[in-house]
Design a protein around this motif. Structure first.
Motif, short mmCIF file in Angstrom:
data_model
loop_
_atom_site.label_atom_id
_atom_site.label_comp_id
_atom_site.label_asym_id
_atom_site.label_seq_id
_atom_site.Cartn_x
_atom_site.Cartn_y
_atom_site.Cartn_z
N ASP A 225 0.68 -0.88 -0.25
CA ASP A 225 0.20 -0.27 -0.18
C ASP A 225 1.04 1.07 0.11
O ASP A 225 1.01 2.33 -0.84
N ILE A 226 2.15 0.99 0.61
CA ILE A 226 2.59 1.96 1.11
C ILE A 226 4.10 2.52 -0.29
O ILE A 226 3.73 3.44 -1.36
N TRP A 227 4.34 1.33 -0.90
CA TRP A 227 4.36 1.11 -1.92
C TRP A 227 4.16 1.74 -3.30
O TRP A 227 4.97 2.96 -4.45
N MET A 228 2.86 1.31 -3.48
CA MET A 228 1.57 2.53 -4.54
C MET A 228 2.19 3.68 -4.11
O MET A 228 1.86 4.66 -5.64
N LYS A 229 1.75 4.09 -2.89
CA LYS A 229 1.99 5.77 -2.90
C LYS A 229 3.37 6.49 -3.16
O LYS A 229 3.47 7.53 -3.74
N THR A 230 4.56 5.65 -3.14
CA THR A 230 5.63 6.32 -2.96
C THR A 230 6.31 6.14 -4.63
O THR A 230 7.46 6.57 -4.45
N LYS A 243 12.35 -5.05 -3.48
CA LYS A 243 13.16 -5.42 -2.41
C LYS A 243 11.83 -4.87 -1.08
O LYS A 243 12.08 -5.56 -0.38
N CYS A 244 10.33 -4.24 -1.10
CA CYS A 244 9.76 -4.41 -0.40
C CYS A 244 9.07 -5.59 0.26
O CYS A 244 8.80 -5.60 1.01
N SER A 245 8.61 -6.78 -0.96
CA SER A 245 8.16 -8.10 -1.00
C SER A 245 9.25 -8.72 -0.44
O SER A 245 9.07 -9.93 0.61
N PHE A 246 10.80 -8.79 -0.93
CA PHE A 246 11.85 -9.50 0.20
C PHE A 246 11.90 -9.20 1.26
O PHE A 246 11.43 -9.92 1.98
N GLU A 247 12.14 -8.31 1.35
CA GLU A 247 12.12 -7.71 2.81
C GLU A 247 11.04 -8.53 3.95
O GLU A 247 11.73 -9.07 5.08
N VAL A 248 10.54 -8.09 3.57
CA VAL A 248 9.07 -9.27 3.96
C VAL A 248 8.33 -10.16 4.47
O VAL A 248 8.86 -10.97 5.08
N PHE A 249 9.35 -11.11 3.29
CA PHE A 249 9.25 -12.76 3.26
C PHE A 249 10.09 -12.94 3.85
O PHE A 249 10.17 -14.04 5.30
N ALA A 250 11.56 -12.21 3.39
CA ALA A 250 12.80 -12.87 4.17
C ALA A 250 12.71 -12.79 5.89
O ALA A 250 12.93 -13.84 6.52
N ALA A 251 12.02 -11.69 6.26
CA ALA A 251 12.06 -11.72 7.90
C ALA A 251 10.77 -12.04 9.02
O ALA A 251 10.83 -13.17 9.42
#
Length: 271
Positions: A225-230, A243-251
């Motif tokens: 949601d934030i990525w769509m905005k920024t 990047k925003c996908s990998f960070e979430v999946f990895a954590a």
């Protein structure tokens, strides 16, 4: 005194030490132990064992009190996590309409939530496995996370290829469509999180790793949601999305497996 008198006195020692005998019996015992070292030593030993038993009982009660306090603390952490996720979700979706980004680093918040969930389940010994419904909910959570990734990856691919339409819609309608998807998945994850939380606290089930899975998908929603905005330019579009996908999946993967390992360790420790 005679031997048979000692045998009688020794039979009376437990009731004398527990103070449940008559005054006449007390006098008899007291007169006897005043002149009999063996019976006096037996009385002393009996009192010592009794006191030790009371100490052990009090220690056990203190242990139960500590366990209850620990469980209350763990439950509080889980409830606070739920409230935090609801609050941040509302703020993130509002941010789309007031032109500001609430979080600079959602990954850090995700790690904090995963660690909080892990701490809440450390020392908690579940009574049973999550159950069919919880496993089904976990499968739904995983599929929803993968669905989001595929949908957004498809959108990025179509944008980079210069397509006029995405998902059969004009470009101006894609954003609202995706936001509705995100809100629906966010709501579904909150329901699943609440169910798993109830299963942990009320039913004593080992659903801590499922809570971590719910948290991961919720933060994937936040990130998209934030990525769509920024998102700013086509040159960085794919890289920023990955990047925003990998960070979430990895954590999230680390959090889920850490929770599973802790649960497995606690199971072995209790055996």
């Amino acid at each position: 005194m005679e031997k048979w008198n000692c045998e009688i006195i020794r039979d009376l020692i437990p009731s004398y030490a527990d103070d449940i005998c008559s005054d006449a019996t007390k006098r008899c015992v007291q007169e006897h132990i005043a002149t009999c070292d063996e019976c006096r030593q037996m009385l002393t030993a009996y009192k010592s064992r009794t006191l030790s038993g009371e100490k052990l009982e009090h220690k056990g009660l203190d242990g139960l009190v500590k366990i209850k306090k620990k469980m209350k603390l763990q439950n509080l952490i889980c409830y606070l996590l739920l409230l935090f996720l609801v609050y941040t979700g509302i703020e993130v979706f509002i941010a789309n309409h007031v032109n500001y980004s609430l979080f600079d680093n959602t990954t850090l918040l995700l790690v904090v939530c995963l660690v909080g969930n892990l701490l809440a389940t450390i020392g908690f010994q579940g009574k049973s496995s999550p159950g069919k419904m919880a496993y089904l909910g976990g499968g739904v959570s995983l599929l929803l996370g993968l669905y989001l990734f595929i949908v957004f990856f498809q959108m990025v691919s179509r944008l980079l290829s210069g397509a006029d339409k995405i998902f059969g819609m004009e470009m101006m309608n894609v954003g609202p469509f995706l936001e509705r998807q995100l809100i629906a998945i966010f709501g579904a994850q909150l329901i699943l999180f609440g169910y798993n939380l109830w299963a942990v606290i009320r039913q004593g089930k080992n659903c801590g790793w499922l809570l971590s899975l719910n948290i991961t998908v919720i933060f994937l929603v936040y990130n998209y949601d934030i990525w769509m905005k920024t998102m700013d330019s086509f040159e960085t579009l794919l890289a920023s999305f990955l990047k925003c996908s990998f960070e979430v999946f990895a954590a999230g993967i680390v959090g889920v497996f850490a929770n599973l390992l802790v649960s497995r360790f606690m199971d072995k420790k209790s055996c």
